[in-house]
Design an enzyme around this catalytic site. Sequence first.
Site, PDB file in Angstrom:
ATOM      1  N   LYS A   1       8.518  -0.418   5.537  1.00 34.99           N
ATOM      2  CA  LYS A   1       7.932   0.891   5.245  1.00 34.99           C
ATOM      3  C   LYS A   1       9.053   1.831   4.832  1.00 34.99           C
ATOM      4  CE  LYS A   1       4.342   2.276   7.163  1.00 34.99           C
ATOM      5  NZ  LYS A   1       3.211   2.723   7.994  1.00 34.99           N
TER       6      LYS A   1
ATOM      7  N   GLY B   1       0.883   5.451   1.416  1.00 31.20           N
ATOM      8  CA  GLY B   1       0.302   6.400   2.354  1.00 31.20           C
ATOM      9  C   GLY B   1       0.781   7.804   2.093  1.00 31.20           C
ATOM     10  N   GLY B   2       0.335   8.734   2.956  1.00 30.98           N
ATOM     11  CA  GLY B   2       0.701  10.126   2.780  1.00 30.98           C
ATOM     12  C   GLY B   2       2.159  10.396   3.065  1.00 30.98           C
ATOM     13  N   MET B   3       2.813   9.471   3.798  1.00 35.51           N
ATOM     14  CA  MET B   3       4.205   9.705   4.164  1.00 35.51           C
ATOM     15  C   MET B   3       5.148   8.600   3.703  1.00 35.51           C
ATOM     16  SD  MET B   3       5.727  10.319   7.953  1.00 35.51           S
ATOM     17  CE  MET B   3       7.481  10.530   8.198  1.00 35.51           C
ATOM     18  N   ALA B   4       4.625   7.373   3.574  1.00 39.42           N
ATOM     19  CA  ALA B   4       5.509   6.248   3.268  1.00 39.42           C
ATOM     20  C   ALA B   4       4.777   5.220   2.417  1.00 39.42           C
ATOM     21  CB  ALA B   4       6.008   5.601   4.564  1.00 39.42           C
ATOM     22  N   ASN B   5       5.572   4.373   1.768  1.00 46.86           N
ATOM     23  CA  ASN B   5       5.057   3.231   1.007  1.00 46.86           C
ATOM     24  C   ASN B   5       5.420   1.952   1.748  1.00 46.86           C
ATOM     25  OD1 ASN B   5       4.190   5.014  -1.004  1.00 46.86           O
ATOM     26  ND2 ASN B   5       6.144   4.883  -2.091  1.00 46.86           N
ATOM     27  N   VAL B   6       4.512   0.970   1.722  1.00 49.25           N
ATOM     28  CA  VAL B   6       4.695  -0.257   2.501  1.00 49.25           C
ATOM     29  C   VAL B   6       4.816  -1.447   1.555  1.00 49.25           C
ATOM     30  CG1 VAL B   6       3.775  -1.689   4.357  1.00 49.25           C
ATOM     31  CG2 VAL B   6       3.303   0.757   4.331  1.00 49.25           C
TER      32      VAL B   6
ATOM     33  N   ASP C   1      -2.445  10.056  15.213  1.00 48.93           N
ATOM     34  CA  ASP C   1      -3.115   9.799  13.937  1.00 48.93           C
ATOM     35  C   ASP C   1      -3.886   8.476  14.004  1.00 48.93           C
ATOM     36  OD1 ASP C   1      -3.839  10.400  11.299  1.00 48.93           O
ATOM     37  OD2 ASP C   1      -2.203   9.219  10.476  1.00 48.93           O
TER      38      ASP C   1
ATOM     39  N   GLY D   1       0.824  -1.202   0.000  1.00 47.58           N
ATOM     40  CA  GLY D   1       0.000   0.000   0.000  1.00 47.58           C
ATOM     41  C   GLY D   1       0.853   1.243   0.000  1.00 47.58           C
TER      42      GLY D   1
END
Length: 677
Positions: free
Chosen positions: A40, A20-25, A134, A18
């Site tokens: 991550k 995200g707004g800050m990182a990719n997993v 968050d 997936g």
Amino acid sequence: MRSGYTLNGRYRIIRALGEGGMANVYLAHDLILDRDVSVKLLRLDLRDDPSTIRRFQREALAATELVHQNIVQVYDVGEENGMQYLVMEYVEGTDLKAYIKDHFPIAYQEVIQIMEQILGAVQTAHEHNIIHRDLKPQNILIDQNRVAKITDFGIAVALSEHSLTQTNTVLGSVHYLSPEQARGGMATKQSDIYSLGIILYEMLTGTVPFEGETAVSIALKHFQSEIPSVREIDPRIPQALENVVLKATSKRPEDRYTDAASMAEDLKTSLSPKRAGELKFTPMRGDDGETKVLPLSGVLSSALPLSETTPAEAKDMPEKTADKASATPKKGRKKTRHPRRRKFLMAGLVVVLLIAGIIIGMALFRPHMTSVPDVVGKKEAIAKTELVSAHLTAGTVHKTASAKVKVGRVVRTEPRSGTQLKQESEVDLWISTGPKRYKLADYQGDSYASTAAKLQATGFTVHRESVHSTSVPAGKIMQQSIEAGQSVVPADTAVTFTVSTGSETVTLADLTDKTKAQAQSYASNHNLNLAFQYAYSSDVTKGHVIRQSPGEGAVVQEGDEVTLTLSRGAESESSSSVDQFSVSVKIPFDDSSADSSSTDTTDDSSDTSSSSSTASNLIQIYLRDQDHSLSTIYKQMTITADTTVTLPFTVASGKSGAYKVVRDGHVIASDNHVTKN
């Protein structure tokens, strides 16, 4: 990142999980510990932001302190080619957002069970002074056994700097944002409680309480609008259960639960019949004593419509100007003041003075704010001085291990640097005690693979030296370069293990027609044990080998036994008067003798046989019969346990044989009169 890439030589990327707004997993496989993990990676557009990188690393390291069955464990933190990454526990399942969508409506008891797990994890984080900031269903994973696990601890603080500016990527976060965060205030533990209340609301109703076209409009609703009643959506929900939602989502932090444990305790009894008649929870009215203004520059000024940023009086300005112009008396006309008009003027003046007084009073009594200075890396005394200069006071001083910050210097502060606080507020300090030290155990006899993986994961550099051994199984540790019990810094330490590769293999040569002495020499050079049998032969000279078992070319291990049949020469008439029989002798194993033998060889060079460091006995057997003399060794072997051997004798009728067993240089058994029973 492409599939098949190996990060840091250890984590092989399998596929993307997936973004995200800050990182990719990514899903990856740990090649050392042979397990699947989640990796991550900080997003490419954030890798050049020093502040984000610093917070990513600092908060990620803090998250490694959290150990709880409902928190996704952080295994490793690192950097490769400018890529900041986290290695975490891989949870096979789905996130709570998708779980709600797929399973709604969810039974109330199941809702409570999931929330209790989440609250337990949050309570553990708060006890470590870590605020998630968050919390949302997308950050809560549900595995195949319906166990909830919270992820993204520590990363949310860096993400919060972008929460209201990257509106296209953080709409999910804004739906769970506390009023104080929406106002621009500092997140607290009660902020996490508010987010948990919104999550509980969504699990009960299948939707979030506030929707809007923009992130700003949703944020405004969090501190302006009351939370909708869950019982209006589902009248079957008990009032006690709705009260948990209402109390957790109170506008004022002081009206909420004091901690996650209190919320869990209240939630646990919310379905109890004893609370059936409970009244609806009503928080205390009033503001929290502070006036906080959302900055109109940047997000709000661009997100709010003109009607929300333009004062209402401006719309009426032309009309008022016209009225004023029409009311102006013509030149030369005598002015008259009506008593009623004078009263209105006096009342207006009083109102103006009252408003001015309120504004002045607010300015005078408004708390003076200051910013927490950046004291990370500075000595404790200097840090305290800088806090005093910033009109703050040093709170509790904690000690913590750090591999990056020198001893006696500040590792981090709480609240973090740059946070706005009231003057004279307390700031807690974490002071470095230096790198964390690790006490080495005794690894002799343990598996090298698992031991090396464990130590490498801790930060050690591990080297391997391989040697053959007939007594230690392959892959087991025989020696270690650092003694057990020593405490060392893993990152600065290299440990070398001597590891057994098992017995070396030997391809047997052709020993037929060799003399007994030649065969014994060959066996000694290749660490083999010999057993002798005898037979008459008119073709093979007396004392030479007739045959061998196993035969020429066979592959055996060091220490294995090879049986040789020796010739007695041609059979004669007197041969019939020979007795042949066997005697079984039990040879006991001696631990103390083995230890002593090992100790005596510790000063030898590193090339000393590996068997000297292990528990074994050297056994030498002597025979006397028609074919053997007590002056020469019949058989030599090493044992690691009690062993029984069978000794063959060939003696003339009416005569006797003899044997002697020597263990590590000491005679332990003998019989000078062995006859056929």
